[in-house]
Design a protein around this motif. Structure first.
Motif, PDB file in Angstrom:
ATOM      1  N   LEU A   2       7.553  -0.856   6.398  1.00  0.00           N
ATOM      2  CA  LEU A   2       8.425  -1.657   5.533  1.00  0.00           C
ATOM      3  C   LEU A   2       8.277  -1.212   4.082  1.00  0.00           C
ATOM      4  N   GLY A   3       7.048  -0.908   3.674  1.00  0.00           N
ATOM      5  CA  GLY A   3       6.828  -0.463   2.306  1.00  0.00           C
ATOM      6  C   GLY A   3       7.566   0.824   1.990  1.00  0.00           C
ATOM      7  N   GLN A  25       0.827  -1.223   0.000  1.00  0.00           N
ATOM      8  CA  GLN A  25       0.000   0.000   0.000  1.00  0.00           C
ATOM      9  C   GLN A  25       0.854   1.263   0.000  1.00  0.00           C
ATOM     10  N   THR A  26       2.071   1.148   0.530  1.00  0.00           N
ATOM     11  CA  THR A  26       2.912   2.350   0.589  1.00  0.00           C
ATOM     12  C   THR A  26       4.097   2.310  -0.383  1.00  0.00           C
ATOM     13  N   ARG A  27       4.414   1.117  -0.888  1.00  0.00           N
ATOM     14  CA  ARG A  27       5.639   1.005  -1.688  1.00  0.00           C
ATOM     15  C   ARG A  27       5.527   1.700  -3.047  1.00  0.00           C
ATOM     16  N   TYR A  28       4.357   1.704  -3.637  1.00  0.00           N
ATOM     17  CA  TYR A  28       4.173   2.271  -4.984  1.00  0.00           C
ATOM     18  C   TYR A  28       3.130   3.375  -4.914  1.00  0.00           C
ATOM     19  N   GLN A  63      -2.382   5.761  -2.300  1.00  0.00           N
ATOM     20  CA  GLN A  63      -2.125   4.330  -2.442  1.00  0.00           C
ATOM     21  C   GLN A  63      -2.553   3.829  -3.812  1.00  0.00           C
ATOM     22  N   SER A  64      -1.601   3.191  -4.498  1.00  0.00           N
ATOM     23  CA  SER A  64      -1.974   2.480  -5.713  1.00  0.00           C
ATOM     24  C   SER A  64      -2.744   1.225  -5.317  1.00  0.00           C
ATOM     25  N   ARG A  94      -1.885  -2.945  13.959  1.00  0.00           N
ATOM     26  CA  ARG A  94      -0.430  -2.853  14.137  1.00  0.00           C
ATOM     27  C   ARG A  94       0.355  -3.615  13.083  1.00  0.00           C
ATOM     28  N   ASN A  95      -0.136  -4.788  12.689  1.00  0.00           N
ATOM     29  CA  ASN A  95       0.571  -5.533  11.646  1.00  0.00           C
ATOM     30  C   ASN A  95       0.635  -4.715  10.362  1.00  0.00           C
ATOM     31  N   SER A  96      -0.479  -4.068  10.065  1.00  0.00           N
ATOM     32  CA  SER A  96      -0.546  -3.268   8.853  1.00  0.00           C
ATOM     33  C   SER A  96       0.362  -2.042   8.950  1.00  0.00           C
ATOM     34  N   ARG A  97       0.409  -1.430  10.130  1.00  0.00           N
ATOM     35  CA  ARG A  97       1.275  -0.247  10.281  1.00  0.00           C
ATOM     36  C   ARG A  97       2.737  -0.639  10.144  1.00  0.00           C
TER      37      ARG A  97
END
Lengths: 338, 338
Positions: free
Chosen positions: A273-274, A206-209, A218-219, A265-268
């Motif tokens: 990481l992204g 969600q954050t990498r691209y 978010q793409s 929290r897992n998503s954050r």
């Protein structure tokens, strides 16, 4: 009407008191030693600090030291509402409390090792709790605050003892709390733990691209591709752990993964990481002091991957997540592998 | 290097020119009679009005009237990039253009009736196009603008002729465009159409139970429950149409549903339904003049449901969507049924 004892007055334990008491049951909601603040607030008639709505007067709040065997004896069903760090407390308490055979339903999720074998609580807890008549695992997409607000929620109650799962679901089911049943308790438990782990990797997409033209930046294509990849890999790992592939493609798998990506929290951790941060950077920063269950699961998945030939090819997303979490480097997911 | 002819210069046809030309192929991008504006802009070196990035000089833009049989003859692969209202134009053009046998890949999605039977383009198009050597269906989560921006995207190329699917995917696959193969072309086509339909119902859940504490006001549990329900119902309908259940739980099913919920016209219709508006209200308002492919699919699904015993029990979400779309009333989804 029945009596339901809930162990753990965190958000999930407290939220489960809502359908239980709406159904007319008497509910005993017992805090762990770490729940002193919510217990004190709810005893004074207030709301749980992380929830919006007050509980019904059918719910009696107990502090850890007030909970005794007489409460367990009066209960028709015991529900364990703690998260994985609280499971040792719950096992210890259940052994002290249960004087006769009772069904116990767990929302707690986690994987463990027995030698080389990877096992779920469905395997590890029954031998540890003398008077647990049946182990029931609860899975599915459920944000506790929404359940407590009676927002429509679907979950799945799983047990090898189908009658026990049906009994527990029969007590808990409400118009806003729809419950499916399953006999694949290992699969439901495995998916419930794995979804936290995979949510890290899907959320990283969600954050990498970033897509600067969207309000949330978010793409969507990479996230959907990773969601689908996570579902396939979850099915494969679920089967390796002894569950059914089908459970990965149902409420405890794709359903719960859907709700876990983008929140929690897992998503954050995944979002960090992204963006190129390492796990230790994220855990020292915005997630300082928090429990991220997917990290514990990553350790177990790492040892499972070492037992699988061609794991990097078959399970590229799981491999990328475990590598980032265990080796501490940046999350490096080769999109070309999926 | 190969020559790829793309029919349709809408967003998807144009986006597909990006991986094709990045791979070094010559691309002929031919507009339909409705593509006069984008064709004129792209011929002048500009971008497609709905896309961000200019095309490579390896892409030659053709207006409908410029496209001739010599272009088709030179092509190694023909890709049809139109949406379902353009399919009649594409079939007509292909019959005029194709002088020798060619593989044709379609991104167009739709269901149709043959008497009582519900069929996909994989069944209906081959008999209509004399020189189509093989039908290839393209499915999976792909927002055209993101693909055109080389944002990582996964898709699935399906054909009964596996070699043809592999050939087409081999020409199109790029580092940012990952392609899986499938022989279940009926399943991929069915899911690709059904996902638009189910996205209406899942998106309705995003607005029906607002959560005022979130920035986007969307609760998560009902959407995840409906997403899971949609996946199960899509698998059942896919099987009825002649495809494999597994396709519903892969890129063309859950993958594409994931990307379709929350964006696009089907989803915006769902958001309106979730707020209590009728289909005609939404279509007369914010979606005025737009094509919502899920509505056409709903008509076909409606006739399929009438052939299934206990459809309302087995397929409550599909039933609720078809009822709202076909009967024109409010979307009434009984959450207790799932």
């Amino acid at each position: 009407m029945a009596m339901i004892l809930i162990l753990g007055a965190g958000v999930m334990g407290t939220a489960l008191a809502v359908p239980a008491s709406d159904n007319g049951h008497k509910v005993l909601l017992a805090g762990t030693p770490l729940d002193a603040v919510p217990v004190a607030r709810m005893k004074a008639g207030g709301t749980h600090p992380k929830l919006d709505a007050p509980l019904s007067e059918k719910v009696t709040i107990l502090a850890d030291e007030e909970l005794g065997a007489e409460h367990a004896e009066a209960a028709d069903l015991v529900v364990v509402g703690v998260s994985s760090p609280g499971i040792a407390w719950a096992v210890n308490r259940l052994n002290g409390l249960l004087r006769s055979k009772k069904a116990v339903a767990f929302v707690t999720k986690g994987l463990d090792r027995e030698g080389e074998r990877i096992v779920t609580y469905a395997e590890t807890l029954p031998p540890q709790i003398a008077n647990m008549e049946s182990f029931i695992g609860i899975g599915g997409p459920c944000i506790a605050r929404e359940l407590a607000n009676r927002c429509p929620t679907s979950s799945i109650y799983a047990s090898r003892d189908r009658a026990a799962a049906a009994f527990a679901a029969g007590l808990m089911r409400a118009p806003f709390y729809r419950l499916a049943l399953s006999e694949d308790v290992t699969g439901v438990e495995a998916c419930a733990a794995l979804k936290n782990f995979f949510a890290i990797g899907v959320s990283a997409m969600q954050t990498r691209y970033p897509d600067r033209l969207r309000a949330d930046c978010q793409s969507r294509n990479p996230t959907a591709a990773a969601f689908n990849q996570a579902a396939q890999e979850m099915a494969l790992l679920c089967e390796r752990i002894g569950g059914s592939r089908a459970s990965a493609f149902d409420l405890a798998g794709i359903g719960d993964l859907h709700v876990t990506v983008g929140g929690g929290r897992n998503s954050r951790l995944g979002h960090g990481l992204g963006l190129g941060h390492t796990v230790s950077e994220v855990m020292a920063g915005e997630l300082g002091g928090e429990t991220v269950e997917g990290i514990d699961t990553a350790r177990i998945v790492g040892s499972l991957l070492r037992q699988i030939d061609n794991a990097a090819t078959l399970l590229p997303l799981a491999t990328a997540i475990t590598t980032a979490v265990l080796d501490g480097g940046a999350f490096s997911f080769d999109f070309q592998r999926i």
